[in-house]
Design a protein around this motif. Sequence first.
Motif, PDB file in Angstrom:
ATOM      1  N   UNK A 118      -5.245   7.478   4.276  1.00  0.00           N
ATOM      2  CA  UNK A 118      -5.905   8.618   3.649  1.00  0.00           C
ATOM      3  C   UNK A 118      -6.210   9.705   4.673  1.00  0.00           C
ATOM      4  N   UNK A 119      -6.693   9.292   5.843  1.00  0.00           N
ATOM      5  CA  UNK A 119      -6.982  10.265   6.904  1.00  0.00           C
ATOM      6  C   UNK A 119      -5.707  10.964   7.374  1.00  0.00           C
ATOM      7  N   UNK A 120      -4.650  10.196   7.537  1.00  0.00           N
ATOM      8  CA  UNK A 120      -3.386  10.781   7.983  1.00  0.00           C
ATOM      9  C   UNK A 120      -2.907  11.844   6.996  1.00  0.00           C
ATOM     10  N   UNK A 121      -3.062  11.567   5.704  1.00  0.00           N
ATOM     11  CA  UNK A 121      -2.633  12.527   4.688  1.00  0.00           C
ATOM     12  C   UNK A 121      -3.530  13.768   4.673  1.00  0.00           C
ATOM     13  N   UNK A 122      -4.837  13.566   4.853  1.00  0.00           N
ATOM     14  CA  UNK A 122      -5.770  14.692   4.811  1.00  0.00           C
ATOM     15  C   UNK A 122      -5.555  15.679   5.946  1.00  0.00           C
ATOM     16  N   UNK A 177       0.824  -1.211   0.000  1.00  0.00           N
ATOM     17  CA  UNK A 177       0.000   0.000   0.000  1.00  0.00           C
ATOM     18  C   UNK A 177       0.858   1.260   0.000  1.00  0.00           C
ATOM     19  N   UNK A 178       1.857   1.285   0.861  1.00  0.00           N
ATOM     20  CA  UNK A 178       2.716   2.467   0.955  1.00  0.00           C
ATOM     21  C   UNK A 178       3.499   2.673  -0.338  1.00  0.00           C
ATOM     22  N   UNK A 179       3.992   1.607  -0.928  1.00  0.00           N
ATOM     23  CA  UNK A 179       4.728   1.724  -2.189  1.00  0.00           C
ATOM     24  C   UNK A 179       3.837   2.319  -3.273  1.00  0.00           C
ATOM     25  N   UNK A 180       2.586   1.873  -3.327  1.00  0.00           N
ATOM     26  CA  UNK A 180       1.666   2.404  -4.324  1.00  0.00           C
ATOM     27  C   UNK A 180       1.338   3.869  -4.104  1.00  0.00           C
ATOM     28  N   UNK A 181       1.216   4.285  -2.838  1.00  0.00           N
ATOM     29  CA  UNK A 181       0.869   5.666  -2.530  1.00  0.00           C
ATOM     30  C   UNK A 181       2.052   6.612  -2.684  1.00  0.00           C
ATOM     31  N   UNK A 182       3.261   6.110  -2.450  1.00  0.00           N
ATOM     32  CA  UNK A 182       4.449   6.970  -2.495  1.00  0.00           C
ATOM     33  C   UNK A 182       4.649   7.621  -3.856  1.00  0.00           C
ATOM     34  N   UNK A 183       4.161   6.977  -4.907  1.00  0.00           N
ATOM     35  CA  UNK A 183       4.361   7.513  -6.256  1.00  0.00           C
ATOM     36  C   UNK A 183       3.647   8.851  -6.449  1.00  0.00           C
ATOM     37  N   UNK A 184       2.534   9.047  -5.752  1.00  0.00           N
ATOM     38  CA  UNK A 184       1.745  10.267  -5.948  1.00  0.00           C
ATOM     39  C   UNK A 184       1.572  11.080  -4.670  1.00  0.00           C
ATOM     40  N   UNK A 185       1.988  10.548  -3.538  1.00  0.00           N
ATOM     41  CA  UNK A 185       1.755  11.222  -2.265  1.00  0.00           C
ATOM     42  C   UNK A 185       2.641  12.453  -2.114  1.00  0.00           C
ATOM     43  N   UNK A 186       2.120  13.451  -1.421  1.00  0.00           N
ATOM     44  CA  UNK A 186       2.892  14.646  -1.087  1.00  0.00           C
ATOM     45  C   UNK A 186       3.413  14.572   0.347  1.00  0.00           C
TER      46      UNK A 186
END
Length: 263
Positions: A158-162, A120-129
Amino acid sequence: MSATVLGAAGAEPQGGVIVFRDVTSQRELERLREDVFAMAWHDMHTPITVIRGHAALLLARVKHGRLDKKSFVNAAELIVKHSDRLADLLTALFDIRCLQAGMLKLSRWPTDLGLLAAELVEGLNATSRHKLVVDASDGVIGEWDERRIRQVLTNLLSNAAKYSSEGSTISVSVRADSDHATVSVRDEGIGMEADEIAQVFRRGYRANRALNVRGGGLGLYLAHGLVSAHGGRMWAESPGHDRGSTFSFALPIGTREGETGTA
């Protein structure tokens, strides 16, 4: 309540029967349906408006021969994005209804929590800020519904990022003992006070400092329910406002004897 008089036709009544039926659970389900759709309407209205607006824009440009490839791509991407958001919201509403009605099905098979978190983290890291990091013990494996646990962890990330600033760190840890596996998601965001923590998993709850962030207060409620359906528990911790939060959940390792896999 219903009542029936006992006695032969034309004769004096011999007695009566009064039947009381407890409709508490039925009323609760009715209130749930009303509450959930009332809370969801605002979130549903936004993607519907965006989808219709950009579809109308594309239609108008086609009719008038204004074939700008870049604007077409941008409009199409927004339509896809908000269609996906609407589909996710409708899925969440259905899942909440199934949870409350006791009809949620769990499909259990051996699942590696550390591997799941890393993917999950690998997939999100590509677009996460944000900077996402994982610290997972090896071989944290149990019989859980992988799709549902993925749904829970995705919601927490998602909540942590928001609720945290761009560029801050979001940490995921996975640990296990002989009985339970525990996953924690820690952020450096807006944090919570004790009274907010006490309500954070309540259906529709939004802390005052979170009202300016998109959301209907359903995600954590659903995640909490999915963890409970596995026989686990979820909790939140925070040292206070502007000091970050940690959301954790613990799952029993293995399926309890006699468990059917249905919430």
